[in-house]
Structures are given as C-alpha cells and as structure tokens.
Scaffold this active site. Sequence first.
Site, PDB file in Angstrom:
ATOM      1  N   TYR A 169      42.569  27.891  30.307  1.00 43.02           N
ATOM      2  CA  TYR A 169      43.386  29.104  30.232  1.00 43.02           C
ATOM      3  C   TYR A 169      44.373  29.020  29.056  1.00 43.02           C
ATOM      4  CZ  TYR A 169      46.276  33.059  31.634  1.00 43.02           C
ATOM      5  OH  TYR A 169      46.963  34.253  31.649  1.00 43.02           O
ATOM      6  N   ASP A 211      39.681  48.027  34.817  1.00 44.10           N
ATOM      7  CA  ASP A 211      40.651  47.013  34.441  1.00 44.10           C
ATOM      8  C   ASP A 211      41.767  47.670  33.635  1.00 44.10           C
ATOM      9  OD1 ASP A 211      42.106  44.842  33.607  1.00 44.10           O
ATOM     10  OD2 ASP A 211      40.371  43.642  33.005  1.00 44.10           O
ATOM     11  N   HIS A 252      40.800  43.913  36.971  1.00 42.11           N
ATOM     12  CA  HIS A 252      41.031  42.642  36.306  1.00 42.11           C
ATOM     13  C   HIS A 252      40.643  41.455  37.181  1.00 42.11           C
ATOM     14  CE1 HIS A 252      42.633  40.505  32.921  1.00 42.11           C
ATOM     15  NE2 HIS A 252      43.474  39.817  33.668  1.00 42.11           N
ATOM     16  N   SER A 291      40.743  36.499  31.192  1.00 43.28           N
ATOM     17  CA  SER A 291      41.956  37.129  30.701  1.00 43.28           C
ATOM     18  C   SER A 291      42.414  36.422  29.432  1.00 43.28           C
ATOM     19  CB  SER A 291      43.024  37.120  31.794  1.00 43.28           C
ATOM     20  OG  SER A 291      44.070  37.997  31.491  1.00 43.28           O
TER      21      SER A 291
END
Length: 697
Positions: free
Chosen positions: A469, A633, A668, A549
């Site tokens: 991430y 989203d 999302h 994301s």
Amino acid sequence: MFSTTAQAQGLGYPATRKIEQIDAYHGIAVADPYRWLEDDNSADTKAWVAQQNEVTDKFLAAMPQRLPVRRIYTELYNFERFGIPFHEGERYFWSRNDGLQQQNVLYTARSLKDAPQVALDPNTLSRDGTVALGGVVPSRDGRLLAYGVAGAGSDWQVWKVRDLATGQDLADRIDWVKFSSAAWTADGKGFFYARYDAPKEGDALKGANYFQKLYYHRLGTAQADDVLVTENRDDKEWGFGAEVSDDGQLLLITVWKSAGSKNGLMVLPLPKGVFAGGKPRPVTLDFDAQYTPILAVGGKLVVKTDKGAPRGRLVAIDLKNPAPAGWKTLVAEGPDAMTGASAVGGRYLLSYLHDAATLVRVHGADGRRLSEVALPGVGTASGFGGHWDDQETFFSYTSLTTPAEIHRYDVKTGRIELFKAPKTAFNPDEFETRREFVTSKDGTRLPVFIAAKKGLKLDGSNPTLLYGYGGFDIAITPAYNVTAATWLKMGGVYVIASLRGGGEYGSAWHEAGTKLKKQNVFDDFIAAGEWLVKNKVASPATLAINGGSNGGLLVGAVTNQRPDLFAAAVPQVGVMDMLRYQNFTIGWAWATDYGTGADSKEMFDALYAYSPVHTIKSGVKYPAVLITTGDHDDRVVPAHSFKYAATLQAADTGPAPKLIRIETNAGHGAGKPTSKIIEERGDILAFIANTMKLEVK
C-alpha cells in the site's frame, strides 16, 4: 466509435476513441486523449464499459482455474465472523456474519451471557445486498441507535434512528452525509454529524466535495431545521469529526483538511449534557501535527499527538490555557510508533507497532507504565475501545494465518478471556509466517511478512503474490484475509510489504513516502520483489503484485517501471491519473501525500514521471494486467482505471492480456456484498494462476 475486431493479442479490445485534448503544465503539453471517459453518465462511456466487460468476461470464463478458485474461496469465506463488541448504556453491541450473508448483521444483548437479538439487519434493506451499514452509534442509554446506510458502495450515506425496544425507525432522516459518524448528546435528544450541500444533478459520484459543515440534529425535527454548529466559509477544505466526552460535558471537534494525519482541534461546552448552541473554541488550528483526543476529564484534555514526537506521545492540555507551552507529557515518545490510544477503566491503553507487529502497553492515569497486554502472538491487535469508567474492553487479534479472534480484557486485573473464535476450513497449522527485512534502493530497511506452507522449497518456482500500500500514514500489518488464505491453499506464497508512506514507524516514515519522495514507496516495493527473486522464493515468471486505491497506484507505477520483474499485476480501484486526481470528489484531500501539478514545476515533474496513465511505454513487454474498479466508486472515480486500461490496450506492450473488470453497483470496496467479493477476488486469483499456468483442483 468502438471496434470489436481482433487486435493486440487477439483479445478484441474495444478500440477506444481518442480526442484532441491537450493541457499545458508549466509550459509542457500533455495529451489526455481519453478525457471523455471521465463522464460516467454519458452513453458513450456506458457503452465502453459494456464492451470492456464483454471482452474481460469472455477471457475470465475461459480460464480453467476460475471455477475451482471460486469454489475454494467460497469454502474459506464461509465461516462465522464477529465484530469487536462495545457497550453503551445497558446494552452490548457486536456484528456477526454467519458466513455467506451479503452484509454483517448488528446484534445486541443485555449481557454477554444473554442470547443476542438482532438490532439491525442490512440484508433486509435490498434484494441484492448492495445496501450496507455505514456506521452505528447508540445513544448513551442504549435505547436508540443512529445508523448510516450506503447504497452500491457509494461514500454517500443516509442516517436514520431506530428505537431498539420496538425495532422501528423514527421519522428522522439525514441526507448527504459523507466522511462522518454521529455523536449523541448525553441527554439523548439529538446528535452531531457533518454533511455537504446536496450535489448538482449528475455530479453525485464525481463532483468535488468541499465546504463540509457540522450540524446538530434534534430528534423529531426536520433536517432543514438542524442547527449549524460550525463551518469555515473561507477555507473550502475544512471537514469535521465530532465526539462527546465521557462525562457528556464537552463536544470534541476534530478539524481535518486532507487525508493526511495533520489536523486541528476545537471544543464546545455542553452544560449538563445538553447542546445549547455557542461557538467552538480552538485548542489548536495550526494543522502542523496529529491531534487525537483520548479523554476529557476535570477541565483537562488528553491527546495523542506527534507534535515534537514523530513516533507519538500522550499529552495533557489544560483547557483554560491550551497553549502548547503548557502541555504536560503523560507518556513520552518511545522507540516504536504509537498507532492508537484509548482511555478505559482509569487506564490508558496504548497500541504500538514494533517492526509492523502490534504491542499494547497499559499506563495509569498519571502516565506511569503499568503492564503490557499479553497478545496471543506476533500479529495485529485492534479495538480496546470504551469509556473511562468501564472495567472491560474488547479487542481483535489476527495474523496472516490466524482468523480474527475476539477477546475480552479486564482492565483492572489484566485477565484476557476468549469471547469468540472462528471455525474455518483453513488449517493454520499447515502454514507458517516469518518476518524478513529488505533493504531498499537508498539503504532503508523495511519489513516483509511471508506466509507459506511449512517446509517451503526455495527454488524460485513458487507462485508468489506480493501485496503493498505505502501511503496516508496507514500501517500494513499481518492480518488474516480470505484472499491470502485461498492463495496459500492453492499452493502459493503470500507476502505483504510494509512500505514508506505508511504508518509503521511514525510520521517520519510516512513523510519519507510523500510528495517529492513518493518514488521511495515504489523503490521499496521493487526491492521487496527483487528480494523474493534473489532469495529464490519466486522468480519473475512466478511473481505477481496486487494493491488497492493508493495501492492500485503503487501497482500501476511499479508495473510501468519494472515490467520485467513480475508475471502479473492487479491494480484495484487505483489512482492512475496523477495530474487530475484532485478534480474529483475527495481527491483534493490527497494532495498532502501526493502534491499536485499546480504546486510547482518540480512537483509536476515528479508526478508526471510516475503517473501510471502517463508512463506506459510502447515496445516494452508488460506483465499480464487485470484492472478492477466499480461503476459507483466515488472515492477514486472509475475514470482513473478507464483511462489506464484504454492507454494500456492502445500501446504495444506485448502478448500478455491487459483487461479491466468493472463491477456494477459497486464502489471503492466498503459495504461490498459477499457474493461480489467472492466473485471479484476469486477472479483476481484465478487470473494470476492462469498467467502462471498454475493448476487448481
């Protein structure tokens, strides 16, 4: 406008129309030929989505791994799961899913020994399970429940109020709530919440969200009559979080301006637990550090902050004289990053990360260290919520191979009791997790967690999935998830990397992966992949990467920078256009991590150098790519993934497939129903297995 004639790789990608759109950034012309895909309401975009899904569905349906992977995923997903209990008034609350329910159900009971009753079942709110709970907040006496619901994965929520004795909803309805919970006044007559003005028609899922306002809603009145508590007409970026102190005498208002961890803090007296109007008083509005209120008692406010302490400390603030010079340090900064703090039972429970694994230390009211919570192992613990006068709290413990267990902790005695432990088809005794350390390009040391079957043979042939991430001060720590469990059961190795930009080692670690230093995050991830190859865990032919994301941005950027290192890449709901991300919904708030092209020529150059949409190169062999997004989203608008997919498909990037999977009635990720989770994540693992020619039985 579209052509379904066979082209690159014979997959018949739709030939996406290009337009003459040129933007100038600091004198540099940048083409944006797929700008039209930003209009999610247009017939052309909807037709493009349909044709892309047709191509992708055909490819995925032909994979021999698809049905076996979905079967394994379903089997492993089908286990009883519990949320962390909390207590309010005379009631306990916790969530439960029997295994394959589309949404978790909220239960309540008078005691932990009583049979729980259903407080709210979101599965009854829609036929397809796409309506989810966005938040639940009981009143102080536990009689009423304020709850938010979101449809099709959107961040927008509608808040309602339920009488728990009758199971019926009151007439109250709050619309256009986003990025907000609710905070009841002690008298139970109403609650605080934050909302935006209603968006213009057609802009609900893509329009920028500015000028959030904090309101007080009194039960039995219309939303139009709600009292405006505070706003900032001069700064459109201000947003508000609200909570009421344990004694009900103070409203604590967190003021945020971005998705970063720096914030402001204000307070508003609530005499006798009643909201009587008034103007909030600032404690600090410098936005120079993180200020998280933990406890308000006796005219003092206890705050977790990284001001003057990059790894965090606990301070006491006299509200009569809140200037920083008068702050008293209760718990000083230590060698590990303080990631959480709560005030329960006259104690402070402080969570730390030691090389990305959780430690929890107990401190007295004076800040003196008393003990440490004996966690079951090296993993991730969360929870520890409650009130200053509670005698118990609850927490969850998990590791890469241990599904989340729920424990009760007696604050006074330190005794831990198991509350709920799941029974799954996954046998953790067959697998092991180890923590290794990787050295990045500039010499920085970062931890990686590797889960695999016991006795793993290190010959470079192992199908390996690397996850990362690296952003927004979010720590990536070892925790069980069904995607990892399924991959392990398929015979693969699952790896998570704790990258700069996250919160694993405090604010300095976070800032080392932001703005002009964002490339550090990509270098860290590449270094993790190279380590796996060098140490013969995997090879470039058996190594895949995945992230969502900001992690989708990570995967897109790294795929473009090192296409030779990976066999497959799966960016989920990624931020792919780094020159325009700030123009949609809440994207502007990410500028604290990313910066924008308008900031400076230097910042533009940095963004342009790694932006996934802008760094795809023809003539280079790319790995197989499966992009995933949702048509609803409104966090990272799907245009990011649309433009990235169109650019990949139009370029000469080799024979491996470049596909996009666009989920309908999904956003999302939050609130996604079980059936969609199983189908999507099963397809991701099957796509990776198919790329590596991994047989799945």
